[in-house]
Design a protein around this motif. Structure first.
Motif, PDB file in Angstrom:
ATOM      1  N   MET A   1      43.499 -52.720  33.406  1.00  0.00           N
ATOM      2  CA  MET A   1      44.492 -53.707  33.776  1.00  0.00           C
ATOM      3  C   MET A   1      43.818 -54.859  34.501  1.00  0.00           C
ATOM      4  O   MET A   1      42.869 -54.672  35.228  1.00  0.00           O
ATOM      5  N   SER A   2      44.364 -55.986  34.299  1.00  0.00           N
ATOM      6  CA  SER A   2      43.800 -57.173  34.928  1.00  0.00           C
ATOM      7  C   SER A   2      44.230 -57.250  36.390  1.00  0.00           C
ATOM      8  O   SER A   2      44.994 -56.425  36.882  1.00  0.00           O
ATOM      9  N   LEU A   3      43.755 -58.281  37.033  1.00  0.00           N
ATOM     10  CA  LEU A   3      44.084 -58.509  38.433  1.00  0.00           C
ATOM     11  C   LEU A   3      45.573 -58.780  38.628  1.00  0.00           C
ATOM     12  O   LEU A   3      46.143 -58.473  39.659  1.00  0.00           O
ATOM     13  N   HIS A   4      46.217 -59.340  37.614  1.00  0.00           N
ATOM     14  CA  HIS A   4      47.638 -59.689  37.708  1.00  0.00           C
ATOM     15  C   HIS A   4      48.442 -58.856  36.719  1.00  0.00           C
ATOM     16  O   HIS A   4      47.952 -58.475  35.672  1.00  0.00           O
ATOM     17  N   GLY A   5      49.666 -58.570  37.056  1.00  0.00           N
ATOM     18  CA  GLY A   5      50.523 -57.796  36.167  1.00  0.00           C
ATOM     19  C   GLY A   5      51.720 -57.256  36.912  1.00  0.00           C
ATOM     20  O   GLY A   5      51.947 -57.580  38.073  1.00  0.00           O
ATOM     21  N   GLN A  93      37.690 -50.946  48.639  1.00  0.00           N
ATOM     22  CA  GLN A  93      38.972 -51.205  48.009  1.00  0.00           C
ATOM     23  C   GLN A  93      38.697 -52.067  46.784  1.00  0.00           C
ATOM     24  O   GLN A  93      37.887 -52.989  46.835  1.00  0.00           O
ATOM     25  N   PHE A  94      39.332 -51.762  45.650  1.00  0.00           N
ATOM     26  CA  PHE A  94      39.087 -52.447  44.385  1.00  0.00           C
ATOM     27  C   PHE A  94      40.332 -53.228  43.946  1.00  0.00           C
ATOM     28  O   PHE A  94      41.438 -52.753  44.112  1.00  0.00           O
ATOM     29  N   ALA A  99      36.973 -54.728  38.555  1.00  0.00           N
ATOM     30  CA  ALA A  99      36.369 -54.466  39.865  1.00  0.00           C
ATOM     31  C   ALA A  99      36.247 -52.968  40.140  1.00  0.00           C
ATOM     32  O   ALA A  99      35.718 -52.577  41.185  1.00  0.00           O
ATOM     33  N   GLY A 100      36.768 -52.130  39.248  1.00  0.00           N
ATOM     34  CA  GLY A 100      36.674 -50.687  39.422  1.00  0.00           C
ATOM     35  C   GLY A 100      37.971 -49.990  39.757  1.00  0.00           C
ATOM     36  O   GLY A 100      38.003 -48.768  39.910  1.00  0.00           O
ATOM     37  N   GLU A 115      23.048 -38.451  54.224  1.00  0.00           N
ATOM     38  CA  GLU A 115      21.673 -38.747  53.830  1.00  0.00           C
ATOM     39  C   GLU A 115      21.198 -37.766  52.755  1.00  0.00           C
ATOM     40  O   GLU A 115      21.361 -36.557  52.888  1.00  0.00           O
ATOM     41  N   GLY A 116      20.681 -38.316  51.673  1.00  0.00           N
ATOM     42  CA  GLY A 116      20.128 -37.500  50.598  1.00  0.00           C
ATOM     43  C   GLY A 116      21.151 -36.926  49.631  1.00  0.00           C
ATOM     44  O   GLY A 116      20.791 -36.216  48.699  1.00  0.00           O
ATOM     45  N   VAL A 117      22.443 -37.205  49.843  1.00  0.00           N
ATOM     46  CA  VAL A 117      23.489 -36.674  48.965  1.00  0.00           C
ATOM     47  C   VAL A 117      24.073 -37.845  48.164  1.00  0.00           C
ATOM     48  O   VAL A 117      24.614 -38.786  48.739  1.00  0.00           O
ATOM     49  N   ARG A 118      23.945 -37.752  46.848  1.00  0.00           N
ATOM     50  CA  ARG A 118      24.461 -38.812  45.982  1.00  0.00           C
ATOM     51  C   ARG A 118      25.981 -38.721  45.882  1.00  0.00           C
ATOM     52  O   ARG A 118      26.557 -37.642  45.925  1.00  0.00           O
ATOM     53  N   LEU A 119      26.605 -39.868  45.715  1.00  0.00           N
ATOM     54  CA  LEU A 119      28.043 -39.892  45.494  1.00  0.00           C
ATOM     55  C   LEU A 119      28.368 -39.395  44.100  1.00  0.00           C
ATOM     56  O   LEU A 119      27.647 -39.699  43.144  1.00  0.00           O
ATOM     57  N   ALA A 120      29.461 -38.679  43.987  1.00  0.00           N
ATOM     58  CA  ALA A 120      29.998 -38.367  42.661  1.00  0.00           C
ATOM     59  C   ALA A 120      30.578 -39.667  42.127  1.00  0.00           C
ATOM     60  O   ALA A 120      31.009 -40.523  42.892  1.00  0.00           O
ATOM     61  N   GLY A 121      30.597 -39.840  40.854  1.00  0.00           N
ATOM     62  CA  GLY A 121      31.120 -41.071  40.271  1.00  0.00           C
ATOM     63  C   GLY A 121      32.606 -41.251  40.538  1.00  0.00           C
ATOM     64  O   GLY A 121      33.350 -40.276  40.662  1.00  0.00           O
ATOM     65  N   HIS A 122      33.022 -42.505  40.621  1.00  0.00           N
ATOM     66  CA  HIS A 122      34.444 -42.822  40.800  1.00  0.00           C
ATOM     67  C   HIS A 122      35.203 -42.332  39.563  1.00  0.00           C
ATOM     68  O   HIS A 122      34.850 -42.667  38.447  1.00  0.00           O
ATOM     69  N   GLY A 123      36.204 -41.505  39.769  1.00  0.00           N
ATOM     70  CA  GLY A 123      37.005 -40.995  38.659  1.00  0.00           C
ATOM     71  C   GLY A 123      36.347 -39.860  37.900  1.00  0.00           C
ATOM     72  O   GLY A 123      36.731 -39.551  36.784  1.00  0.00           O
TER      73      GLY A 123
END
Length: 145
Positions: A1-5, A93-94, A99-100, A115-123
């Protein structure tokens, strides 16, 4: 979805706010609900959504609601840091799909960083254990000043 809607009343967060879908609550007042992300990017990932709002993103939020929402984001960022003792905290915030943003009800993320722990992917698809989320939510709630 776009920024507007147009706002979609069937979005996941609208359903949580109406009580149609359960959530592990961390904090709630008349204007805001904070709950644990069931697909956390890191241990202690909290989502904060405004109530009584049809804002799809931060840009659509009426100016008179910004200060109170940001005060809760600040309060819960501090509580998360105090309760979980991470090495850092990401507050994000996206606005719009490019923008995600994946759920089109305004929301903020508080993501403890270790420290040293990678983030899990968004979604990503790894659902958290609800009992563990409940325990973390209690820790954070107890640290709210």
């Amino acid at each position: 979805m776009s920024l507007h809607g147009d706002y979609d009343d069937t979005n996941l967060f609208a359903k949580i706010l109406r009580g149609e879908i359960p959530a592990v609550k961390v904090y709630e007042d008349a204007d805001v609900l904070a709950f644990m992300d069931i697909f956390p990017q890191a241990r202690g990932h909290v989502l904060i959504v405004p109530k009584n709002s049809r804002a799809r993103n931060f840009i659509e939020l009426p100016a008179d609601r910004v200060a109170s929402l940001m005060a809760v984001v600040h309060k819960l960022s501090k509580a998360t840091a105090k309760a979980l003792n991470p090495d850092g905290v990401t507050v994000t915030q996206f606005n719009g799909a490019p923008a995600g943003q994946t759920i089109f009800h305004l929301h903020f993320h508080i993501i403890p960083r270790y420290e040293g722990v990678r983030l899990a992917g968004h979604g990503h698809g790894n659902r958290a254990d609800i009992a563990e989320l409940e325990q973390i939510a209690k820790q954070i709630a107890a640290a709210i000043e």
